[in-house]
Design a protein around this motif. Sequence first.
Motif, PDB file in Angstrom:
ATOM      1  N   VAL A 285     -20.766  10.734 -45.296  1.00 32.38           N
ATOM      2  CA  VAL A 285     -20.680   9.735 -46.671  1.00 32.38           C
ATOM      3  C   VAL A 285     -22.000   8.710 -46.444  1.00 32.38           C
ATOM      4  CG1 VAL A 285     -18.962   9.377 -47.153  1.00 32.38           C
ATOM      5  CG2 VAL A 285     -19.326  10.057 -49.013  1.00 32.38           C
ATOM      6  N   ALA A 286     -22.536   8.888 -47.865  1.00 28.33           N
ATOM      7  CA  ALA A 286     -23.565   7.681 -47.670  1.00 28.33           C
ATOM      8  C   ALA A 286     -23.464   7.446 -49.078  1.00 28.33           C
ATOM      9  CB  ALA A 286     -24.555   7.594 -47.115  1.00 28.33           C
ATOM     10  N   PRO A 287     -23.711   5.858 -49.004  1.00 26.84           N
ATOM     11  CA  PRO A 287     -23.832   4.984 -50.890  1.00 26.84           C
ATOM     12  C   PRO A 287     -25.042   6.381 -51.307  1.00 26.84           C
ATOM     13  CG  PRO A 287     -24.478   3.576 -48.816  1.00 26.84           C
ATOM     14  CD  PRO A 287     -24.287   4.953 -47.694  1.00 26.84           C
ATOM     15  N   GLY A 288     -26.308   6.113 -50.734  1.00 32.74           N
ATOM     16  CA  GLY A 288     -26.864   7.546 -51.276  1.00 32.74           C
ATOM     17  C   GLY A 288     -28.154   8.008 -50.947  1.00 32.74           C
ATOM     18  N   PRO A 289     -29.207   9.507 -51.088  1.00 33.48           N
ATOM     19  CA  PRO A 289     -29.252  10.164 -50.736  1.00 33.48           C
ATOM     20  C   PRO A 289     -30.896   9.304 -49.313  1.00 33.48           C
ATOM     21  CG  PRO A 289     -29.958   9.909 -52.558  1.00 33.48           C
ATOM     22  CD  PRO A 289     -29.785   9.235 -52.452  1.00 33.48           C
ATOM     23  N   ARG A 290     -31.291   8.052 -49.079  1.00 30.45           N
ATOM     24  CA  ARG A 290     -32.197   7.514 -48.410  1.00 30.45           C
ATOM     25  C   ARG A 290     -30.996   7.167 -47.016  1.00 30.45           C
ATOM     26  NH1 ARG A 290     -36.958   7.178 -46.824  1.00 30.45           N
ATOM     27  NH2 ARG A 290     -36.789   5.267 -44.828  1.00 30.45           N
ATOM     28  N   ASP A 291     -30.243   6.016 -47.466  1.00 33.14           N
ATOM     29  CA  ASP A 291     -29.268   5.824 -46.441  1.00 33.14           C
ATOM     30  C   ASP A 291     -28.205   7.319 -45.633  1.00 33.14           C
ATOM     31  OD1 ASP A 291     -29.087   2.715 -47.660  1.00 33.14           O
ATOM     32  OD2 ASP A 291     -27.870   4.326 -48.857  1.00 33.14           O
ATOM     33  N   LEU A 292     -28.537   8.382 -45.826  1.00 30.66           N
ATOM     34  CA  LEU A 292     -27.889  10.285 -46.053  1.00 30.66           C
ATOM     35  C   LEU A 292     -28.975   9.958 -44.820  1.00 30.66           C
ATOM     36  CD1 LEU A 292     -26.066  12.295 -45.078  1.00 30.66           C
ATOM     37  CD2 LEU A 292     -26.568  13.141 -47.513  1.00 30.66           C
ATOM     38  N   LEU A 293     -30.751   9.994 -45.249  1.00 34.32           N
ATOM     39  CA  LEU A 293     -31.126  10.460 -44.238  1.00 34.32           C
ATOM     40  C   LEU A 293     -31.415   9.251 -42.832  1.00 34.32           C
ATOM     41  CD1 LEU A 293     -34.039  12.097 -43.004  1.00 34.32           C
ATOM     42  CD2 LEU A 293     -35.327  10.666 -45.082  1.00 34.32           C
ATOM     43  N   ASP A 294     -31.237   8.347 -43.156  1.00 32.29           N
ATOM     44  CA  ASP A 294     -31.263   7.244 -42.101  1.00 32.29           C
ATOM     45  C   ASP A 294     -30.528   7.152 -41.564  1.00 32.29           C
ATOM     46  OD1 ASP A 294     -33.564   5.886 -43.386  1.00 32.29           O
ATOM     47  OD2 ASP A 294     -32.259   4.167 -44.785  1.00 32.29           O
ATOM     48  N   PHE A 295     -29.045   7.700 -41.683  1.00 32.25           N
ATOM     49  CA  PHE A 295     -27.724   7.909 -40.864  1.00 32.25           C
ATOM     50  C   PHE A 295     -28.168   9.136 -40.099  1.00 32.25           C
ATOM     51  CE2 PHE A 295     -23.655   9.744 -39.895  1.00 32.25           C
ATOM     52  CZ  PHE A 295     -23.591   9.362 -38.599  1.00 32.25           C
TER      53      PHE A 295
ATOM     54  N   GLU B 190     -19.373   6.348 -42.245  1.00 31.99           N
ATOM     55  CA  GLU B 190     -19.698   7.442 -42.684  1.00 31.99           C
ATOM     56  C   GLU B 190     -19.229   8.866 -42.508  1.00 31.99           C
ATOM     57  OE1 GLU B 190     -23.245   4.373 -41.772  1.00 31.99           O
ATOM     58  OE2 GLU B 190     -21.696   5.765 -40.408  1.00 31.99           O
ATOM     59  N   VAL B 191     -18.879   8.914 -41.442  1.00 36.94           N
ATOM     60  CA  VAL B 191     -18.113  10.266 -40.479  1.00 36.94           C
ATOM     61  C   VAL B 191     -16.654  10.714 -41.702  1.00 36.94           C
ATOM     62  CG1 VAL B 191     -17.114  11.809 -38.963  1.00 36.94           C
ATOM     63  CG2 VAL B 191     -19.218   9.907 -38.710  1.00 36.94           C
ATOM     64  N   VAL B 192     -17.010  11.316 -42.459  1.00 32.67           N
ATOM     65  CA  VAL B 192     -15.101  11.787 -43.369  1.00 32.67           C
ATOM     66  C   VAL B 192     -14.661  12.753 -41.805  1.00 32.67           C
ATOM     67  CG1 VAL B 192     -14.339  13.199 -45.064  1.00 32.67           C
ATOM     68  CG2 VAL B 192     -16.730  11.558 -45.235  1.00 32.67           C
ATOM     69  N   TYR B 193     -15.016  13.348 -41.451  1.00 28.51           N
ATOM     70  CA  TYR B 193     -14.387  14.142 -40.436  1.00 28.51           C
ATOM     71  C   TYR B 193     -15.272  15.227 -39.067  1.00 28.51           C
ATOM     72  CZ  TYR B 193     -15.208  18.671 -42.514  1.00 28.51           C
ATOM     73  OH  TYR B 193     -15.986  19.486 -43.100  1.00 28.51           O
ATOM     74  N   SER B 194     -14.900  15.258 -37.688  1.00 29.11           N
ATOM     75  CA  SER B 194     -15.657  16.081 -37.737  1.00 29.11           C
ATOM     76  C   SER B 194     -14.825  16.767 -36.505  1.00 29.11           C
ATOM     77  CB  SER B 194     -16.481  15.151 -36.057  1.00 29.11           C
ATOM     78  OG  SER B 194     -15.562  14.342 -35.737  1.00 29.11           O
ATOM     79  N   VAL B 195     -15.240  17.947 -36.483  1.00 28.75           N
ATOM     80  CA  VAL B 195     -14.753  18.847 -35.776  1.00 28.75           C
ATOM     81  C   VAL B 195     -15.580  19.832 -35.231  1.00 28.75           C
ATOM     82  CG1 VAL B 195     -15.675  20.832 -37.464  1.00 28.75           C
ATOM     83  CG2 VAL B 195     -13.626  21.204 -36.769  1.00 28.75           C
ATOM     84  N   LEU B 196     -14.925  20.526 -33.515  1.00 26.41           N
ATOM     85  CA  LEU B 196     -15.900  21.333 -33.518  1.00 26.41           C
ATOM     86  C   LEU B 196     -15.590  23.299 -33.174  1.00 26.41           C
ATOM     87  CD1 LEU B 196     -13.744  19.776 -29.781  1.00 26.41           C
ATOM     88  CD2 LEU B 196     -15.810  19.353 -30.339  1.00 26.41           C
TER      89      LEU B 196
ATOM     90  N   ALA C 143     -16.997   9.933 -34.689  1.00 29.92           N
ATOM     91  CA  ALA C 143     -15.644   9.558 -35.948  1.00 29.92           C
ATOM     92  C   ALA C 143     -15.665   8.669 -35.341  1.00 29.92           C
ATOM     93  CB  ALA C 143     -14.783  10.601 -34.628  1.00 29.92           C
ATOM     94  N   GLY C 144     -16.388   7.481 -34.406  1.00 27.71           N
ATOM     95  CA  GLY C 144     -16.165   6.126 -35.020  1.00 27.71           C
ATOM     96  C   GLY C 144     -16.448   5.091 -35.953  1.00 27.71           C
ATOM     97  N   ARG C 145     -18.037   6.141 -36.281  1.00 28.88           N
ATOM     98  CA  ARG C 145     -18.531   5.695 -37.735  1.00 28.88           C
ATOM     99  C   ARG C 145     -18.211   5.802 -39.237  1.00 28.88           C
ATOM    100  NH1 ARG C 145     -23.271   3.186 -36.171  1.00 28.88           N
ATOM    101  NH2 ARG C 145     -24.224   3.405 -38.298  1.00 28.88           N
TER     102      ARG C 145
END
Length: 146
Positions: free
Chosen positions: A104-114, A86-92, A82-84
Motif C-alpha cells: 500500500v502506498a500514498p498514491g500511484p506514483r509512490d507505488l510505482l517508485d516502490f 509499505e508491505v501489508v504481507y508477503s507469502v511464499l 516484509a520489513g518495509r
Amino acid sequence: MDDIDRAILRELQTDGRIAYADLGPKVGLSASAARQRLQRLLDSKAVQVVGVTDPMAMGGQAMALLGIGVDGDPRAVADELAGRPEVVYSVLTSGGFDLFVEVVAPGPRDLLDFVNDVVRAVEGVREVRSFPYFGIHTHRFLWDVG
C-alpha cells in the motif's frame, strides 16, 4: 470443529467485538455456552481474534499485489520486503511466482517508485508483475469456515 464452531467464526468475521449475549442466540447457544465454545477455540490455538486495519482508511490510496519471481531463495527476498512499511504481507508460493507481496502506498506514483526503486533493487528479484487496485476504500478479509 463442528457446525456451531463454524457459525461462531462466521459471526466473529462480521463483528469481532460481538457480545456473548448477542453471539449466543445467533449460533443457537446461551451466552455462557458461546463464551465457553469460543474460549475452547482460542485455547486450542485454532482461532485468534485480532484487529485488522484497512490500509485505505489509514491514508493509502494505491494498493497492489506483486507477483515476484526470484533467482535463489525466495525467503530472503520475502524477509527483506516484509520489513518495509509499505508491505501489508508477503507469502511464499509454489505456483507461477515465487512470492506474492501486497503493498500500500500514498498514491500511484509512490507505488510505482516502490516497485521500481525498492522491489526491483532487492538482490535475487528477477521479475515483478504488479496487479494494482486503486480507489478501493474498503476490503474485507473473510475466510470460508464451512
